[in-house]
Design a protein around this motif. Structure first.
Motif, PDB file in Angstrom:
ATOM      1  N   VAL A 194      15.481  17.400   3.589  1.00 12.31           N
ATOM      2  CA  VAL A 194      16.752  17.787   4.210  1.00 12.31           C
ATOM      3  C   VAL A 194      17.728  16.604   4.122  1.00 12.31           C
ATOM      4  O   VAL A 194      18.891  16.761   3.753  1.00 12.31           O
ATOM      5  CB  VAL A 194      16.543  18.197   5.688  1.00 12.31           C
ATOM      6  N   LEU A 195      17.216  15.411   4.441  1.00  8.82           N
ATOM      7  CA  LEU A 195      18.000  14.189   4.228  1.00  8.82           C
ATOM      8  C   LEU A 195      17.742  13.771   2.780  1.00  8.82           C
ATOM      9  O   LEU A 195      16.613  13.449   2.409  1.00  8.82           O
ATOM     10  CB  LEU A 195      17.548  13.074   5.181  1.00  8.82           C
ATOM     11  N   VAL A 208      20.556  21.787   2.357  1.00 13.91           N
ATOM     12  CA  VAL A 208      19.354  22.493   1.915  1.00 13.91           C
ATOM     13  C   VAL A 208      18.964  21.950   0.543  1.00 13.91           C
ATOM     14  O   VAL A 208      19.780  21.359  -0.161  1.00 13.91           O
ATOM     15  CB  VAL A 208      19.534  24.037   1.865  1.00 13.91           C
ATOM     16  N   ALA A 209      17.681  22.140   0.184  1.00  5.91           N
ATOM     17  CA  ALA A 209      17.208  21.609  -1.099  1.00  5.91           C
ATOM     18  C   ALA A 209      17.668  22.524  -2.221  1.00  5.91           C
ATOM     19  O   ALA A 209      16.966  23.459  -2.604  1.00  5.91           O
ATOM     20  CB  ALA A 209      15.682  21.483  -1.077  1.00  5.91           C
ATOM     21  N   SER A 228      30.674  26.163  -2.251  1.00  5.06           N
ATOM     22  CA  SER A 228      29.620  26.170  -3.264  1.00  5.06           C
ATOM     23  C   SER A 228      28.766  27.419  -3.121  1.00  5.06           C
ATOM     24  O   SER A 228      28.802  28.101  -2.091  1.00  5.06           O
ATOM     25  CB  SER A 228      28.756  24.912  -3.123  1.00  5.06           C
ATOM     26  N   PRO A 229      27.977  27.724  -4.165  1.00  2.00           N
ATOM     27  CA  PRO A 229      27.118  28.920  -4.079  1.00  2.00           C
ATOM     28  C   PRO A 229      25.899  28.699  -3.179  1.00  2.00           C
ATOM     29  O   PRO A 229      25.082  29.608  -3.018  1.00  2.00           O
ATOM     30  CB  PRO A 229      26.693  29.141  -5.534  1.00  2.00           C
ATOM     31  N   VAL A 230      25.794  27.523  -2.582  1.00  2.00           N
ATOM     32  CA  VAL A 230      24.593  27.158  -1.808  1.00  2.00           C
ATOM     33  C   VAL A 230      24.747  27.569  -0.348  1.00  2.00           C
ATOM     34  O   VAL A 230      25.830  27.463   0.223  1.00  2.00           O
ATOM     35  CB  VAL A 230      24.360  25.636  -1.907  1.00  2.00           C
ATOM     36  N   ARG A 231      23.634  27.995   0.257  1.00  2.00           N
ATOM     37  CA  ARG A 231      23.732  28.436   1.653  1.00  2.00           C
ATOM     38  C   ARG A 231      23.880  27.247   2.600  1.00  2.00           C
ATOM     39  O   ARG A 231      23.571  26.110   2.253  1.00  2.00           O
ATOM     40  CB  ARG A 231      22.526  29.305   2.033  1.00  2.00           C
ATOM     41  N   GLU A 232      24.354  27.573   3.826  1.00  2.00           N
ATOM     42  CA  GLU A 232      24.556  26.560   4.856  1.00  2.00           C
ATOM     43  C   GLU A 232      23.247  25.934   5.300  1.00  2.00           C
ATOM     44  O   GLU A 232      22.215  26.616   5.302  1.00  2.00           O
ATOM     45  CB  GLU A 232      25.123  27.278   6.088  1.00  2.00           C
ATOM     46  N   GLU A 290      16.639  25.368  12.063  1.00  2.00           N
ATOM     47  CA  GLU A 290      15.501  25.984  11.361  1.00  2.00           C
ATOM     48  C   GLU A 290      14.321  25.027  11.272  1.00  2.00           C
ATOM     49  O   GLU A 290      13.200  25.417  10.983  1.00  2.00           O
ATOM     50  CB  GLU A 290      15.906  26.347   9.917  1.00  2.00           C
ATOM     51  N   TYR A 291      14.625  23.750  11.425  1.00  2.00           N
ATOM     52  CA  TYR A 291      13.570  22.738  11.285  1.00  2.00           C
ATOM     53  C   TYR A 291      13.181  22.254  12.674  1.00  2.00           C
ATOM     54  O   TYR A 291      14.011  21.762  13.423  1.00  2.00           O
ATOM     55  CB  TYR A 291      14.079  21.555  10.450  1.00  2.00           C
TER      56      TYR A 291
END
Ligand code: NAD
Ligand code: MG
Length: 382
Positions: A242-243, A260-261, A279-283, A288-289
């Motif tokens: 995550v980091l 997210v990875a 971007s096409p990447v989710r938030e 969640e962790y």
């Protein structure tokens, strides 16, 4: 954001994700290249209408030429064709070729004065002094695509003086074998090595992640990219990815980049820098962790990290030599000819027998690479 882009290695994991980003933002494609996989390349040509494509495999290039004759797109072949594509005038060349095969494209892109977004870490590992010299002479800043290096690059935004950096903290997922002892690694299989817990990547880098050679290569990559000594680069195992990495400054403040990875974030940042775009990447939802963990790497079970550090400190051809040995050993492991634990043995052997030569040319780098491959085959009686 760049308006035009060439992608070297467009059929690979990074290449395809880069086209996703280009598609979302309407970035024009100047050229695309691959080693083979002409089925994928044909679809990419039809979707993105580049000016030219190159296929490193000459026979496959001929096949592609017939398949896409109706498009009028120029088809080049061989490694010369790939470097010709890298030299075509464009705003940015994203190099996502795997291995030392990417060095020619990196050099050609820079020499032509094109911008360079670099995923191909092996270019910097093997040819770091040449690549960074050409970039300096041409006034080009190499933009990192590797997630850790993008995270460091983003964390350094606003830092005007390198003296304020205390250290870089590269995070590592630890790969599929984290927690295993040296003994337990003796019998792991290719299938296990290829099942990375967090990232879906090409086979070579996935195996590099399992041996943690990848993190060693990334130390060298970071040292060249940011002009930082390798003793100021720490590795921390962070299982959740995550980091993505961080920088500790002299006031002991740590700035890192989280997300997210998904490689499309660092790929896109290299194309939008210094701006950001949707971007096409989710938030990232931190809730969640349950926990984020940070541990020291096991240098005994995963000695490749230390071998890479030693090679970088030795300088000259040592990094090219261990990179070549690793590429060969990685390939031999994937074809079932050697064991997983033979890979670090090959890298250690390369470090021992590596020729001492400091002032080396680019052709010395290629020679070291091929000698390292031969040495590795010999080590295993092949
Ligand atoms: P991949 O195997 O999926 O794709 C490699 C690409 O290189 C393909 O398009 C292939 O056709 C091309 N290629 C291979 N050999 C070639 C040759 N001899 N000449 C010309 N082209 C050739 O690899 P990948 O996972 O996309 O990784 C690419 C690079 O990016 C590597 O250097 C890797 O370390 C780096 N990287 C990858 C990721 C990832 O998530 N996949 C993350 C960080 C860094
Ligand atoms: Mg990485």
């Amino acid at each position: 954001m760049v308006k035009e882009l060439t992608i070297l290695g467009s059929t690979g994991s990074i290449g395809r994700q880069a086209l996703d980003v280009a598609d979302m933002h309407g970035i024009r494609i100047t050229a695309l290249t691959s080693n083979s996989r002409i089925d994928i390349l044909e679809n990419q040509v039809r979707q993105f209408s580049p000016e030219a494509v190159a296929v490193a495999d000459e026979k496959k290039a001929k096949e592609l030429k017939i398949k896409i004759a109706d498009t009028g797109v120029k088809v080049l072949s061989g490694s010369g064709g790939v470097t010709e594509c890298a030299s075509m005038k464009t705003q940015c060349v994203l190099n996502s070729i795997v291995g030392i095969a990417g060095l020619g494209g990196t050099v050609a892109a820079l020499e032509a004065g094109n911008g360079l977004a670099l995923a191909n870490k092996e270019s910097l590992v093997a040819g770091g002094s040449h690549v960074t010299r050409i970039a300096r002479e041409k006034g080009i800043s190499i933009l990192p695509v590797d997630s850790e290096h993008s995270a460091v690059f983003q964390s350094l935004a606003g830092c005007k003086d390198k003296k304020q950096i205390k250290k870089l903290i590269l995070t590592a997922s630890g790969g599929p074998f984290f927690g295993k002892t040296k003994k337990e690694l003796e019998n792991v299989t290719l299938e296990q090595a290829l099942s990375h817990p967090n990232w879906a990547m090409g086979a070579k880098i996935t195996v590099d992640s399992a041996t943690m050679m990848n993190k060693g290569l990334e130390i060298i990559e970071a040292a060249w990219l940011f002009g930082i000594k390798s003793d100021k680069i720490d590795v921390v195992v962070h299982r959740q990815s995550v980091l993505h990495s961080a920088v500790q400054f002299v006031d002991n403040s740590v700035i890192g980049q989280l997300g997210v990875a998904d490689m499309r974030i660092p790929i896109q940042y290299a194309l939008t820098y210094p701006d950001r775009a949707e971007s096409p990447v989710r938030e990232l939802d931190l809730t969640e962790y349950m926990t984020l963990t940070f541990e020291k790497p096991d240098y005994d079970a995963f000695p490749c990290i230390s071998y890479c550090k030693q090679a970088f400190e030795r300088g000259g051809l040592a990094p090219a030599f261990i990179n070549g040995a690793n590429e060969k050993a990685n390939e031999l492991f994937r074809s079932g000819k050697i064991k997983f634990t033979d890979i670090p043995k090959a890298v250690e052997n390369a470090l021992t027998v590596c020729p001492v030569k400091n002032d080396c040319s680019l052709s010395d780098v290629y020679e070291a690479d091929s000698l390292a491959r031969q040495t590795t085959e010999k080590l295993f009686g092949l």
